[in-house]
Scaffold this active site. Structure first.
Site, PDB file in Angstrom:
ATOM      1  N   ARG A 251      -7.755  39.245  34.304  1.00 36.58           N
ATOM      2  CA  ARG A 251      -7.544  40.422  35.164  1.00 36.58           C
ATOM      3  C   ARG A 251      -7.753  41.707  34.368  1.00 36.58           C
ATOM      4  N   GLN A 287     -22.953  69.989  51.166  1.00 37.61           N
ATOM      5  CA  GLN A 287     -21.551  69.941  50.717  1.00 37.61           C
ATOM      6  C   GLN A 287     -20.950  68.557  50.938  1.00 37.61           C
ATOM      7  N   ASP A 344     -23.340  53.349  52.698  1.00 34.51           N
ATOM      8  CA  ASP A 344     -23.494  54.220  53.864  1.00 34.51           C
ATOM      9  C   ASP A 344     -24.384  55.423  53.551  1.00 34.51           C
ATOM     10  N   GLU A 371      -8.431  36.272  41.249  1.00 37.47           N
ATOM     11  CA  GLU A 371      -7.526  36.767  40.187  1.00 37.47           C
ATOM     12  C   GLU A 371      -6.353  37.539  40.784  1.00 37.47           C
ATOM     13  N   GLY A 372      -5.892  37.130  41.964  1.00 39.92           N
ATOM     14  CA  GLY A 372      -4.789  37.816  42.641  1.00 39.92           C
ATOM     15  C   GLY A 372      -5.329  38.822  43.629  1.00 39.92           C
TER      16      GLY A 372
HETATM   17  P1  TGC Z   1       6.852  33.750  38.446  1.00 44.24           P
HETATM   18  O1  TGC Z   1       8.245  33.261  38.621  1.00 44.24           O
HETATM   19  O2  TGC Z   1       6.570  35.205  38.604  1.00 44.24           O
HETATM   20  O3  TGC Z   1       6.333  33.316  36.981  1.00 44.24           O
HETATM   21  C1  TGC Z   1       6.374  32.011  36.495  1.00 44.24           C
HETATM   22  C2  TGC Z   1       6.282  32.086  34.976  1.00 44.24           C
HETATM   23  O4  TGC Z   1       5.070  32.752  34.585  1.00 44.24           O
HETATM   24  C3  TGC Z   1       5.373  34.001  33.902  1.00 44.24           C
HETATM   25  N1  TGC Z   1       4.400  34.993  34.426  1.00 44.24           N
HETATM   26  C4  TGC Z   1       3.357  35.435  33.749  1.00 44.24           C
HETATM   27  N2  TGC Z   1       2.960  35.206  32.505  1.00 44.24           N
HETATM   28  C5  TGC Z   1       1.838  35.806  32.100  1.00 44.24           C
HETATM   29  N3  TGC Z   1       1.114  36.601  32.880  1.00 44.24           N
HETATM   30  C6  TGC Z   1       1.472  36.850  34.165  1.00 44.24           C
HETATM   31  N4  TGC Z   1       0.725  37.618  34.956  1.00 44.24           N
HETATM   32  C7  TGC Z   1       2.642  36.263  34.645  1.00 44.24           C
HETATM   33  N5  TGC Z   1       3.300  36.296  35.834  1.00 44.24           N
HETATM   34  C8  TGC Z   1       4.378  35.517  35.684  1.00 44.24           C
HETATM   35  C9  TGC Z   1       6.792  34.326  34.261  1.00 44.24           C
HETATM   36  O5  TGC Z   1       7.397  35.092  33.256  1.00 44.24           O
HETATM   37  C10 TGC Z   1       7.379  32.926  34.344  1.00 44.24           C
HETATM   38  O6  TGC Z   1       7.523  32.444  33.010  1.00 44.24           O
HETATM   39  P2  TGC Z   1       8.717  31.430  32.593  1.00 44.24           P
HETATM   40  O7  TGC Z   1       8.481  31.183  31.145  1.00 44.24           O
HETATM   41  O8  TGC Z   1       9.978  32.190  32.911  1.00 44.24           O
HETATM   42  O9  TGC Z   1       8.560  30.209  33.461  1.00 44.24           O
HETATM   43  O10 TGC Z   1       5.924  32.917  39.411  1.00 44.24           O
HETATM   44  P3  TGC Z   1       5.711  33.054  40.957  1.00 44.24           P
HETATM   45  O11 TGC Z   1       5.491  31.663  41.471  1.00 44.24           O
HETATM   46  O12 TGC Z   1       6.783  33.908  41.574  1.00 44.24           O
HETATM   47  O13 TGC Z   1       4.285  33.779  41.024  1.00 44.24           O
HETATM   48  C11 TGC Z   1       4.137  35.088  41.220  1.00 44.24           C
HETATM   49  C12 TGC Z   1       2.668  35.464  41.559  1.00 44.24           C
HETATM   50  C13 TGC Z   1       2.473  35.540  43.061  1.00 44.24           C
HETATM   51  C14 TGC Z   1       2.459  36.841  40.939  1.00 44.24           C
HETATM   52  C15 TGC Z   1       1.653  34.456  40.973  1.00 44.24           C
HETATM   53  O14 TGC Z   1       1.764  33.226  41.589  1.00 44.24           O
HETATM   54  C16 TGC Z   1       0.225  34.945  41.114  1.00 44.24           C
HETATM   55  O15 TGC Z   1      -0.257  35.668  40.274  1.00 44.24           O
HETATM   56  N6  TGC Z   1      -0.509  34.518  42.197  1.00 44.24           N
HETATM   57  C17 TGC Z   1      -1.943  34.798  42.329  1.00 44.24           C
HETATM   58  C18 TGC Z   1      -2.735  33.616  41.857  1.00 44.24           C
HETATM   59  C19 TGC Z   1      -4.049  34.001  41.260  1.00 44.24           C
HETATM   60  O16 TGC Z   1      -4.284  35.122  40.853  1.00 44.24           O
HETATM   61  N7  TGC Z   1      -4.946  33.043  41.153  1.00 44.24           N
HETATM   62  C20 TGC Z   1      -6.186  33.248  40.481  1.00 44.24           C
HETATM   63  C21 TGC Z   1      -6.923  31.938  40.253  1.00 44.24           C
HETATM   64  S1  TGC Z   1      -8.149  32.024  38.998  1.00 44.24           S
HETATM   65  C22 TGC Z   1      -9.351  32.981  39.641  1.00 44.24           C
HETATM   66  O17 TGC Z   1      -9.279  33.567  40.660  1.00 44.24           O
HETATM   67  C23 TGC Z   1     -10.557  33.068  38.809  1.00 44.24           C
HETATM   68  S2  TGC Z   1     -11.793  34.057  39.414  1.00 44.24           S
HETATM   69  C24 TGC Z   1     -12.668  34.090  38.018  1.00 44.24           C
HETATM   70  C25 TGC Z   1     -13.945  34.790  38.061  1.00 44.24           C
HETATM   71  O18 TGC Z   1     -14.932  34.240  38.624  1.00 44.24           O
HETATM   72  O19 TGC Z   1     -14.018  35.885  37.434  1.00 44.24           O
HETATM   73  P1  FAD Z   2      -4.417  32.988  50.329  1.00 44.66           P
HETATM   74  O1  FAD Z   2      -3.513  32.815  49.183  1.00 44.66           O
HETATM   75  O2  FAD Z   2      -4.359  31.983  51.416  1.00 44.66           O
HETATM   76  O3  FAD Z   2      -4.171  34.441  50.958  1.00 44.66           O
HETATM   77  C1  FAD Z   2      -4.582  34.793  52.276  1.00 44.66           C
HETATM   78  C2  FAD Z   2      -4.108  36.221  52.576  1.00 44.66           C
HETATM   79  O4  FAD Z   2      -2.673  36.275  52.564  1.00 44.66           O
HETATM   80  C3  FAD Z   2      -4.583  37.247  51.544  1.00 44.66           C
HETATM   81  O5  FAD Z   2      -4.951  38.424  52.224  1.00 44.66           O
HETATM   82  C4  FAD Z   2      -3.341  37.496  50.697  1.00 44.66           C
HETATM   83  O6  FAD Z   2      -3.327  38.779  50.109  1.00 44.66           O
HETATM   84  C5  FAD Z   2      -2.252  37.377  51.758  1.00 44.66           C
HETATM   85  N1  FAD Z   2      -0.924  37.091  51.186  1.00 44.66           N
HETATM   86  C6  FAD Z   2      -0.601  36.153  50.261  1.00 44.66           C
HETATM   87  N2  FAD Z   2       0.715  36.188  49.999  1.00 44.66           N
HETATM   88  C7  FAD Z   2       1.257  37.162  50.787  1.00 44.66           C
HETATM   89  C8  FAD Z   2       2.568  37.683  50.972  1.00 44.66           C
HETATM   90  N3  FAD Z   2       3.619  37.202  50.284  1.00 44.66           N
HETATM   91  N4  FAD Z   2       2.736  38.684  51.854  1.00 44.66           N
HETATM   92  C9  FAD Z   2       1.676  39.175  52.565  1.00 44.66           C
HETATM   93  N5  FAD Z   2       0.424  38.734  52.415  1.00 44.66           N
HETATM   94  C10 FAD Z   2       0.210  37.733  51.549  1.00 44.66           C
HETATM   95  N6  FAD Z   2      -9.653  30.171  41.579  1.00 44.66           N
HETATM   96  C11 FAD Z   2      -9.549  29.408  40.444  1.00 44.66           C
HETATM   97  O7  FAD Z   2      -8.542  28.763  40.207  1.00 44.66           O
HETATM   98  N7  FAD Z   2     -10.587  29.377  39.547  1.00 44.66           N
HETATM   99  C12 FAD Z   2     -11.744  30.055  39.732  1.00 44.66           C
HETATM  100  O8  FAD Z   2     -12.658  30.005  38.894  1.00 44.66           O
HETATM  101  C13 FAD Z   2     -11.882  30.839  40.934  1.00 44.66           C
HETATM  102  N8  FAD Z   2     -13.053  31.494  41.192  1.00 44.66           N
HETATM  103  C14 FAD Z   2     -13.215  32.114  42.414  1.00 44.66           C
HETATM  104  C15 FAD Z   2     -14.465  32.633  42.760  1.00 44.66           C
HETATM  105  C16 FAD Z   2     -14.672  33.213  44.012  1.00 44.66           C
HETATM  106  C17 FAD Z   2     -16.028  33.712  44.391  1.00 44.66           C
HETATM  107  C18 FAD Z   2     -13.581  33.317  44.919  1.00 44.66           C
HETATM  108  C19 FAD Z   2     -13.767  33.968  46.261  1.00 44.66           C
HETATM  109  C20 FAD Z   2     -12.341  32.818  44.581  1.00 44.66           C
HETATM  110  C21 FAD Z   2     -12.149  32.190  43.331  1.00 44.66           C
HETATM  111  N9  FAD Z   2     -10.923  31.599  43.004  1.00 44.66           N
HETATM  112  C22 FAD Z   2     -10.793  30.865  41.842  1.00 44.66           C
HETATM  113  C23 FAD Z   2      -9.848  31.560  43.974  1.00 44.66           C
HETATM  114  C24 FAD Z   2      -9.082  32.865  44.123  1.00 44.66           C
HETATM  115  O9  FAD Z   2      -8.250  33.080  43.023  1.00 44.66           O
HETATM  116  C25 FAD Z   2      -8.289  32.799  45.432  1.00 44.66           C
HETATM  117  O10 FAD Z   2      -9.223  32.917  46.489  1.00 44.66           O
HETATM  118  C26 FAD Z   2      -7.233  33.884  45.524  1.00 44.66           C
HETATM  119  O11 FAD Z   2      -6.227  33.683  44.563  1.00 44.66           O
HETATM  120  C27 FAD Z   2      -6.584  33.937  46.922  1.00 44.66           C
HETATM  121  O12 FAD Z   2      -6.200  32.660  47.340  1.00 44.66           O
HETATM  122  P2  FAD Z   2      -6.658  32.136  48.794  1.00 44.66           P
HETATM  123  O13 FAD Z   2      -8.114  32.347  48.915  1.00 44.66           O
HETATM  124  O14 FAD Z   2      -6.156  30.753  48.955  1.00 44.66           O
HETATM  125  O15 FAD Z   2      -5.929  33.116  49.823  1.00 44.66           O
END
Ligand code: TGC
Ligand code: FAD
Length: 392
Positions: A251, A287, A344, A371-372
């Site tokens: 991120r 403008q 646009d 990435e969230g």
């Molecule tokens: P929570 O209770 O907040 O935390 C659990 C444990 O993790 C620690 N922690 C972190 N550590 C490092 N960095 C962070 N950002 C952290 N956030 C939390 C926390 O201290 C705790 O540690 P411990 O030792 O006490 O157990 O967990 P939660 O279940 O309440 O989660 C909160 C939330 C919603 C923020 C988290 O689940 C989240 O970030 N959700 C979004 C998931 C996400 O971003 N997925 C991305 C998938 S990968 C991807 O999208 C790749 S795209 C790549 C590309 O093509 O560029």
């Molecule tokens: P959901 O979690 O189902 O969310 C749906 C909607 O609900 C969103 O608008 C969200 O903001 C909203 N929402 C969620 N929680 C709440 C709440 N508490 N209150 C109100 N609204 C809420 N993941 C990997 O692990 N590895 C990868 O390499 C990777 N690469 C990716 C590449 C691409 C091109 C894309 C599109 C995604 C990739 N992802 C990867 C997945 C990506 O991280 C997820 O798409 C993202 O985290 C959102 O999850 P979701 O799509 O299941 O949406």
């Protein structure tokens, strides 16, 4: 980038460049040259063909851009600001190219380096730095990516091995990866498994028909009783902190990357409004257009200062995940708004891939989601301010 007869650099009104060290400037200028000369000429076609330009991997590796923040293991050992500048210059070409580097560096090499055994590091990191081995990161599952703590993918011990079952969705590099870092529930907490491409029961399937990040491979991963030796389990972490700390790295890079996409859109708009004559004068003399371009510059400048400060905090070892959340939210929002407005401003031409805004605009739909999502990062900042967890 176009050269213009202006006092300040339109892409860097607050002269962030002057805040960079000689080493950081060298990184920025080298990657910028690579982007201009090697990557940008390929990205439009790659996007249109829905294919990742794999021919760039060797050059990206040669420049030391894979695992650039890692010390040793044939990696470049650069600082966080340099990593950010790499992301910025690559995403000026295309978010798909920056994604490839983010995943390899922050989501695959970082966890192996941080949580892996010495044997795992020796085996994977030098090969990954050279681009000879490609990685992917499996966290998201089909039922809901925002809440990875609720993952269903699980692994059970079987003698000295583990048996992995489940599925991951939306995985960048999924079908070209030699190794997938896969996060799964176990009776001992959430663990990271290095799943190798030829392991029986493991398959990956490319997701077709994307309208965003078309120059990047995205896949589903499937695990059907995959037998994994203990030697492929990351020994250093057994909780959600493992994958979430990888996300913090990626991120952070994205906060810089999207600045590059936004700069590419502003650059296009500056050229277009100079050339386009309507009602007897170039659009750039009106403008309304100047206000719109000034607003783009305001957002880019704010994003640059935020990312630079974040990078300095990271290099000082003081980074908090909620600071990254604020910057990811702010900078992605700025970039997507700029890309949409640039689209646009180009009128009908704005829907053609001959100009960069629509490609960046469509890509940024993914970048603001992965990435969230924006909501996730807003709630992370809200939690930091109030101490109250509103996710549930
Ligand atoms: P929570 O209770 O907040 O935390 C659990 C444990 O993790 C620690 N922690 C972190 N550590 C490092 N960095 C962070 N950002 C952290 N956030 C939390 C926390 O201290 C705790 O540690 P411990 O030792 O006490 O157990 O967990 P939660 O279940 O309440 O989660 C909160 C939330 C919603 C923020 C988290 O689940 C989240 O970030 N959700 C979004 C998931 C996400 O971003 N997925 C991305 C998938 S990968 C991807 O999208 C790749 S795209 C790549 C590309 O093509 O560029
Ligand atoms: P959901 O979690 O189902 O969310 C749906 C909607 O609900 C969103 O608008 C969200 O903001 C909203 N929402 C969620 N929680 C709440 C709440 N508490 N209150 C109100 N609204 C809420 N993941 C990997 O692990 N590895 C990868 O390499 C990777 N690469 C990716 C590449 C691409 C091109 C894309 C599109 C995604 C990739 N992802 C990867 C997945 C990506 O991280 C997820 O798409 C993202 O985290 C959102 O999850 P979701 O799509 O299941 O949406």
């Amino acid at each position: 980038m176009t050269t213009r007869n202006t006092r300040l650099d339109p892409m860097d009104l607050f002269d962030v460049r002057s805040e960079l060290s000689d080493d950081e400037l060298l990184v920025k200028d080298t990657v910028a040259r690579f982007a201009d000369e090697q990557a940008i000429p390929l990205m439009r076609e790659a996007f249109e063909n829905h294919s990742f330009p794999r021919e760039l991997i060797g050059q990206v590796a040669e420049l030391g851009l894979l695992g650039s923040s890692i010390e040793g293991y044939d990696c470049a050992g650069m600082n966080a600001v340099s990593y950010g500048l790499i992301c910025q210059e690559l995403e000026r070409a295309d978010s798909g190219l920056r994604s490839f580097v983010s995943v390899q560096s922050s989501l695959v090499m970082y966890p192996i380096y941080t949580f892996g055994s010495e044997e795992q590091k020796q085996r994977w990191l030098p090969a990954m730095a050279r681009g000879e081995a490609i990685g992917c990161f499996g966290l998201t599952e089909p039922h809901g990516g925002s809440d990875p703590g609720n993952m269903k993918t699980h692994a059970k011990r079987d003698g000295s091995d583990w048996i992995l079952n489940g599925a991951k969705m939306w995985i960048t590099n999924g079908t070209i990866a030699d190794a997938a870092v896969v996060w799964a529930q176990t009776s001992e907490g959430i663990k990271g498994f290095i799943v190798e491409k030829d392991m029986p029961g493991f398959s990956a399937q490319e997701i077709e028909n994307k309208f965003s990040l078309r120059a990047s491979i995205t896949a589903g991963l499937f695990f059907d009783n995959v037998r994994i030796p203990e030697a492929n389990v990351l020994p250093g972490v057994s909780s959600l902190r493992g994958p979430l700390s990888c996300l913090t790295q990626a991120r952070y890079g994205i906060t810089w990357g999207v600045i590059g996409a936004a700069q590419a859109c502003l650059d296009e708009v500056l050229k277009y409004t100079d050339d386009r004559v309507l009602f007897g004068k170039p659009l750039s003399h009106t403008q309304a257009m100047q206000i719109r371009m000034a607003d783009m510059s305001r957002r880019i400048t704010t994003a640059q200062l935020l990312s630079l400060r974040l990078g300095r905090i990271k290099d000082a070892g003081q980074l908090s995940p909620s600071q990254v959340s604020l910057a990811k939210w702010n900078n992605c929002r700025a970039a997507i708004d700029i890309a949409r407005d640039a689209r646009d401003i180009l009128g009908g031409a704005g829907i053609s891939a001959e100009y960069v805004p629509i490609r960046h605009m469509l890509n940024l739909e993914s970048v603001i989601t992965y990435e969230g999502t924006e909501t996730v990062h807003q709630l992370a900042v809200g939690r930091e301010l109030t101490g109250i967890n509103a996710f549930g």
